[in-house]
Design a protein around this motif. Structure first.
Motif, PDB file in Angstrom:
ATOM      1  N   VAL A   1       0.843  -1.210   0.000  1.00 56.59           N
ATOM      2  CA  VAL A   1       0.000   0.000   0.000  1.00 56.59           C
ATOM      3  C   VAL A   1       0.870   1.248   0.000  1.00 56.59           C
ATOM      4  CG1 VAL A   1      -1.658   1.347   1.347  1.00 56.59           C
ATOM      5  CG2 VAL A   1      -1.965  -1.129   1.097  1.00 56.59           C
ATOM      6  N   ILE A   2       1.915   1.240   0.836  1.00 61.34           N
ATOM      7  CA  ILE A   2       2.831   2.387   0.882  1.00 61.34           C
ATOM      8  C   ILE A   2       3.536   2.550  -0.458  1.00 61.34           C
ATOM      9  CG2 ILE A   2       4.942   3.274   1.946  1.00 61.34           C
ATOM     10  CD1 ILE A   2       4.089   1.903   4.545  1.00 61.34           C
ATOM     11  N   GLY A   3       3.949   1.430  -1.034  1.00 57.73           N
ATOM     12  CA  GLY A   3       4.631   1.477  -2.332  1.00 57.73           C
ATOM     13  C   GLY A   3       3.754   2.050  -3.427  1.00 57.73           C
ATOM     14  N   LEU A   4       2.466   1.735  -3.407  1.00 60.69           N
ATOM     15  CA  LEU A   4       1.539   2.278  -4.405  1.00 60.69           C
ATOM     16  C   LEU A   4       1.319   3.771  -4.194  1.00 60.69           C
ATOM     17  CD1 LEU A   4      -1.128  -0.586  -4.552  1.00 60.69           C
ATOM     18  CD2 LEU A   4       0.473   0.074  -6.362  1.00 60.69           C
ATOM     19  N   GLU A   5       1.188   4.159  -2.917  1.00 63.36           N
ATOM     20  CA  GLU A   5       0.981   5.580  -2.615  1.00 63.36           C
ATOM     21  C   GLU A   5       2.178   6.411  -3.034  1.00 63.36           C
ATOM     22  OE1 GLU A   5      -1.634   7.251  -1.445  1.00 63.36           O
ATOM     23  OE2 GLU A   5      -2.865   5.426  -1.463  1.00 63.36           O
ATOM     24  N   LEU A   6       3.380   5.883  -2.851  1.00 64.29           N
ATOM     25  CA  LEU A   6       4.603   6.607  -3.216  1.00 64.29           C
ATOM     26  C   LEU A   6       5.007   6.373  -4.662  1.00 64.29           C
ATOM     27  CD1 LEU A   6       6.740   5.957   0.020  1.00 64.29           C
ATOM     28  CD2 LEU A   6       5.373   7.983  -0.560  1.00 64.29           C
ATOM     29  N   LYS A   7       4.163   5.601  -5.374  1.00 61.79           N
ATOM     30  CA  LYS A   7       4.386   5.279  -6.786  1.00 61.79           C
ATOM     31  C   LYS A   7       5.717   4.563  -7.013  1.00 61.79           C
ATOM     32  CE  LYS A   7       1.471   9.050  -8.459  1.00 61.79           C
ATOM     33  NZ  LYS A   7       1.361  10.239  -9.348  1.00 61.79           N
ATOM     34  N   LEU A   8       6.076   3.752  -6.025  1.00 63.59           N
ATOM     35  CA  LEU A   8       7.280   2.942  -6.156  1.00 63.59           C
ATOM     36  C   LEU A   8       6.972   1.585  -6.774  1.00 63.59           C
ATOM     37  CD1 LEU A   8       8.906   3.682  -2.662  1.00 63.59           C
ATOM     38  CD2 LEU A   8       9.493   4.705  -4.887  1.00 63.59           C
ATOM     39  N   LEU A   9       5.688   1.230  -6.809  1.00 64.04           N
ATOM     40  CA  LEU A   9       5.265  -0.053  -7.365  1.00 64.04           C
ATOM     41  C   LEU A   9       4.308   0.170  -8.528  1.00 64.04           C
ATOM     42  CD1 LEU A   9       4.523  -2.044  -4.064  1.00 64.04           C
ATOM     43  CD2 LEU A   9       6.546  -2.225  -5.514  1.00 64.04           C
TER      44      LEU A   9
ATOM     45  N   PRO B   1       1.053  -0.814 -10.237  1.00 65.35           N
ATOM     46  CA  PRO B   1      -0.167  -1.548  -9.865  1.00 65.35           C
ATOM     47  C   PRO B   1      -0.497  -2.690 -10.823  1.00 65.35           C
ATOM     48  CG  PRO B   1      -0.683   0.645 -10.709  1.00 65.35           C
ATOM     49  CD  PRO B   1       0.784   0.604 -10.498  1.00 65.35           C
ATOM     50  N   ASN B   2      -0.040  -2.589 -12.060  1.00 62.90           N
ATOM     51  CA  ASN B   2      -0.318  -3.654 -13.028  1.00 62.90           C
ATOM     52  C   ASN B   2       0.512  -4.913 -12.786  1.00 62.90           C
ATOM     53  OD1 ASN B   2      -2.172  -2.031 -14.500  1.00 62.90           O
ATOM     54  ND2 ASN B   2      -0.465  -1.018 -15.531  1.00 62.90           N
ATOM     55  N   LYS B   3       1.573  -4.780 -11.995  1.00 59.96           N
ATOM     56  CA  LYS B   3       2.446  -5.922 -11.737  1.00 59.96           C
ATOM     57  C   LYS B   3       2.209  -6.565 -10.372  1.00 59.96           C
ATOM     58  CE  LYS B   3       6.188  -4.296 -14.741  1.00 59.96           C
ATOM     59  NZ  LYS B   3       7.627  -3.951 -14.803  1.00 59.96           N
ATOM     60  N   ILE B   4       1.233  -6.023  -9.630  1.00 56.53           N
ATOM     61  CA  ILE B   4       0.924  -6.587  -8.319  1.00 56.53           C
ATOM     62  C   ILE B   4       0.079  -7.849  -8.502  1.00 56.53           C
ATOM     63  CG2 ILE B   4      -0.342  -6.225  -6.173  1.00 56.53           C
ATOM     64  CD1 ILE B   4       0.464  -3.338  -6.252  1.00 56.53           C
ATOM     65  N   PRO B   5       0.434  -8.963  -7.870  1.00 62.93           N
ATOM     66  CA  PRO B   5      -0.338 -10.206  -8.014  1.00 62.93           C
ATOM     67  C   PRO B   5      -1.801 -10.013  -7.657  1.00 62.93           C
ATOM     68  CG  PRO B   5       1.715 -10.614  -6.857  1.00 62.93           C
ATOM     69  CD  PRO B   5       1.585  -9.124  -6.972  1.00 62.93           C
ATOM     70  N   LYS B   6      -2.667 -10.670  -8.423  1.00 64.93           N
ATOM     71  CA  LYS B   6      -4.103 -10.529  -8.207  1.00 64.93           C
ATOM     72  C   LYS B   6      -4.621 -11.429  -7.097  1.00 64.93           C
ATOM     73  CE  LYS B   6      -4.501  -7.586 -11.554  1.00 64.93           C
ATOM     74  NZ  LYS B   6      -4.749  -6.166 -11.228  1.00 64.93           N
ATOM     75  N   ALA B   7      -3.948 -12.562  -6.819  1.00 61.63           N
ATOM     76  CA  ALA B   7      -4.417 -13.503  -5.797  1.00 61.63           C
ATOM     77  C   ALA B   7      -4.424 -12.832  -4.437  1.00 61.63           C
ATOM     78  CB  ALA B   7      -3.530 -14.735  -5.769  1.00 61.63           C
ATOM     79  N   SER B   8      -5.513 -12.968  -3.732  1.00 56.44           N
ATOM     80  CA  SER B   8      -5.650 -12.343  -2.428  1.00 56.44           C
ATOM     81  C   SER B   8      -5.332 -13.327  -1.320  1.00 56.44           C
ATOM     82  CB  SER B   8      -7.082 -11.827  -2.244  1.00 56.44           C
ATOM     83  OG  SER B   8      -7.281 -11.404  -0.920  1.00 56.44           O
ATOM     84  N   MET B   9      -4.631 -12.848  -0.301  1.00 59.39           N
ATOM     85  CA  MET B   9      -4.288 -13.743   0.805  1.00 59.39           C
ATOM     86  C   MET B   9      -5.457 -13.927   1.759  1.00 59.39           C
ATOM     87  SD  MET B   9      -1.824 -11.244   3.024  1.00 59.39           S
ATOM     88  CE  MET B   9      -2.311  -9.578   3.480  1.00 59.39           C
ATOM     89  N   THR B  10      -6.571 -13.236   1.517  1.00 59.33           N
ATOM     90  CA  THR B  10      -7.723 -13.348   2.410  1.00 59.33           C
ATOM     91  C   THR B  10      -8.950 -13.916   1.729  1.00 59.33           C
ATOM     92  OG1 THR B  10      -8.429 -11.086   1.897  1.00 59.33           O
ATOM     93  CG2 THR B  10      -6.951 -11.387   3.772  1.00 59.33           C
TER      94      THR B  10
ATOM     95  N   GLN C   1      -2.494 -20.022  -5.267  1.00 64.29           N
ATOM     96  CA  GLN C   1      -1.136 -19.590  -4.951  1.00 64.29           C
ATOM     97  C   GLN C   1      -1.128 -18.092  -4.728  1.00 64.29           C
ATOM     98  OE1 GLN C   1       1.780 -20.597  -7.879  1.00 64.29           O
ATOM     99  NE2 GLN C   1       3.498 -20.211  -6.513  1.00 64.29           N
ATOM    100  N   PHE C   2      -0.497 -17.668  -3.639  1.00 64.90           N
ATOM    101  CA  PHE C   2      -0.396 -16.248  -3.334  1.00 64.90           C
ATOM    102  C   PHE C   2       1.058 -15.822  -3.375  1.00 64.90           C
ATOM    103  CE2 PHE C   2       0.480 -12.976  -0.124  1.00 64.90           C
ATOM    104  CZ  PHE C   2      -0.212 -11.927  -0.689  1.00 64.90           C
ATOM    105  N   GLN C   3       1.341 -14.803  -4.150  1.00 66.70           N
ATOM    106  CA  GLN C   3       2.689 -14.254  -4.236  1.00 66.70           C
ATOM    107  C   GLN C   3       2.760 -12.944  -3.461  1.00 66.70           C
ATOM    108  OE1 GLN C   3       5.285 -15.718  -5.709  1.00 66.70           O
ATOM    109  NE2 GLN C   3       4.046 -17.464  -6.393  1.00 66.70           N
ATOM    110  N   HIS C   4       3.733 -12.839  -2.577  1.00 67.26           N
ATOM    111  CA  HIS C   4       3.905 -11.581  -1.856  1.00 67.26           C
ATOM    112  C   HIS C   4       4.385 -10.502  -2.827  1.00 67.26           C
ATOM    113  CE1 HIS C   4       3.976 -14.466   1.524  1.00 67.26           C
ATOM    114  NE2 HIS C   4       3.403 -13.469   2.174  1.00 67.26           N
ATOM    115  N   THR C   5       4.060  -9.278  -2.506  1.00 63.82           N
ATOM    116  CA  THR C   5       4.351  -8.162  -3.403  1.00 63.82           C
ATOM    117  C   THR C   5       5.736  -7.575  -3.170  1.00 63.82           C
ATOM    118  OG1 THR C   5       1.999  -7.606  -3.418  1.00 63.82           O
ATOM    119  CG2 THR C   5       3.525  -5.916  -4.202  1.00 63.82           C
ATOM    120  N   VAL C   6       6.079  -7.311  -1.930  1.00 61.88           N
ATOM    121  CA  VAL C   6       7.348  -6.662  -1.599  1.00 61.88           C
ATOM    122  C   VAL C   6       8.322  -7.656  -0.953  1.00 61.88           C
ATOM    123  CG1 VAL C   6       8.454  -4.795  -0.315  1.00 61.88           C
ATOM    124  CG2 VAL C   6       6.163  -4.456  -1.299  1.00 61.88           C
ATOM    125  N   LEU C   7       7.853  -8.347   0.055  1.00 60.42           N
ATOM    126  CA  LEU C   7       8.706  -9.323   0.744  1.00 60.42           C
ATOM    127  C   LEU C   7       8.865 -10.587  -0.109  1.00 60.42           C
ATOM    128  CD1 LEU C   7       7.234  -9.030   4.350  1.00 60.42           C
ATOM    129  CD2 LEU C   7       9.270  -7.911   3.431  1.00 60.42           C
TER     130      LEU C   7
END
Length: 352
Positions: A298-306, A308-317, A323-329
């Motif tokens: 969320v912080i990365g998106l707000e600061l435009k460091l990430l 949004p089109n490359k963030i995995p769509k699978a939700s961990m909730t 399969q869930f892929q972490h975005t930053v870690l």
């Protein structure tokens, strides 16, 4: 009432505890229920309307059958009662189907199968020495144990609000433990083997069962100081335990082995691509790890460091087997979690 009659053994207070909690369960029938209500309705439909060869392939619903074969047969048996309540609940195409009769059947199926849990609690109480108990009823160990188990608030929430059959499964486990206390080791081992083929999550306690049976059953004598007499080991008893596990497994998995479907069954039972946070059920570190990754994304998106089109769509909730892929870690692989779990279990067993 017959079930309670079996469990009472002349103890009026046990009857009152069992009957009281059963009435409370009836009052919870119209309460909230989770997605597991639809999960089990769909499993009723799958096992009732499809041949066994399609049970572990059917994927019309997102809630695919992912419990061992004994539980599938359990759903199959229930489905033949369910058809007298509402035939439409047994249609695989009726996704998210619900009706008042469906609600009543599924709720009462949990209440009815809890009779095994009541019986198992009574058997456990018979294993307690009550000679040193106080005069007051509330000071008696048997009463305390019965109240804590029969009125277990966690089970009431998970089974009779959320919706599952954990009381029935816990009954199998408690009954196997009671049989060990009663020195009926073969029967206890049989019940636990059956339990594993109802719900494979109990594999986590299988090592403890194995160690206990080796120590208490396969070794037939102790030294005067209580330590093991190593030359008393009985291979006949070990083979008999192995035979029980083999026969139960053959009965459970045999039909799918004959259909050449074991790989498919195991892929459903052990979906290693399931996310670490399966609907936030993951405990301790992984929940914090994934939550921290979410905050960083969320912080990365707000600061435009990430991007949004490359963030995995699978939700961990989402609660789905995916399969869930972490975005930053760094994403945690199934092998890493398996190794961590194995190390933790081995350390615990070594401390016995």
């Amino acid at each position: 009432m017959a079930a309670f009659g079996i469990a009472t053994g002349g103890s009026n207070w046990f009857s009152a505890l069992a009957l009281g909690v059963t009435l409370l369960k009836c009052l919870l029938i119209p309460t909230y229920h989770s997605t597991d209500f639809e999960v089990h309705r769909n499993w009723l439909a799958i096992t009732h309307s499809l041949p066994i060869s399609q049970w572990y392939y059917e994927a019309t619903s997102e809630w695919t059958l992912d419990y061992p074969p004994f539980f599938a047969w359990f759903e199959y048996a229930l489905s033949h009662v369910a058809k007298y309540f509402d035939q439409e609940m047994l249609n695989v195409r009726n996704l998210n189907y619900s009706s008042s009769r469906t609600l009543l059947f599924q709720r009462f199926s949990v209440i009815f199968t809890d009779a095994l849990f009541v019986y198992a609690v009574h058997e456990c109480c018979k294993c307690i020495d009550g000679k040193k108990a106080g005069k007051e009823l509330t000071e008696k160990p048997k009463f305390i144990l019965s109240a804590l188990l029969l009125w277990n608030f966690g089970l009431l929430i998970v089974d009779h609000i959320h919706f599952q059959y954990n009381g029935f499964l816990s009954g199998l486990m408690l009954l196997s433990i009671a049989r060990f206390f009663q020195k009926r080791h073969m029967e206890g081992a049989f019940l636990f083997a059956v339990l594993l083929h109802f719900k494979h999550i109990y594999l986590y306690v299988a090592p403890a069962y194995g160690v206990y049976l080796l120590r208490s059953y396969c070794f037939t004598a102790n030294k005067q100081d209580g330590s093991i007499r190593w030359n008393s080991f009985s291979f006949v008893r070990l083979i008999s335990l192995g035979l029980i596990v083999f026969l139960v497994s053959a009965l459970s998995l045999g039909p799918f082995l004959a259909l050449n479907q074991l790989p498919q069954v195991f892929s459903r039972l052990f979906p290693f691509k399931r996310g670490l946070c399966h609907a936030y059920w993951a405990p301790n570190f992984w929940a914090l790890y994934s939550a921290f990754d979410k905050v960083l994304s969320v912080i990365g998106l707000e600061l435009k460091l990430l991007d949004p089109n490359k963030i995995p769509k699978a939700s961990m909730t989402s609660g789905l087997v995916q399969q869930f892929q972490h975005t930053v870690l760094p994403s945690v692989t199934p092998l890493a979690t398996f190794i961590c779990t194995l190390i933790a279990m081995l350390k615990r067993k070594a401390s016995f």
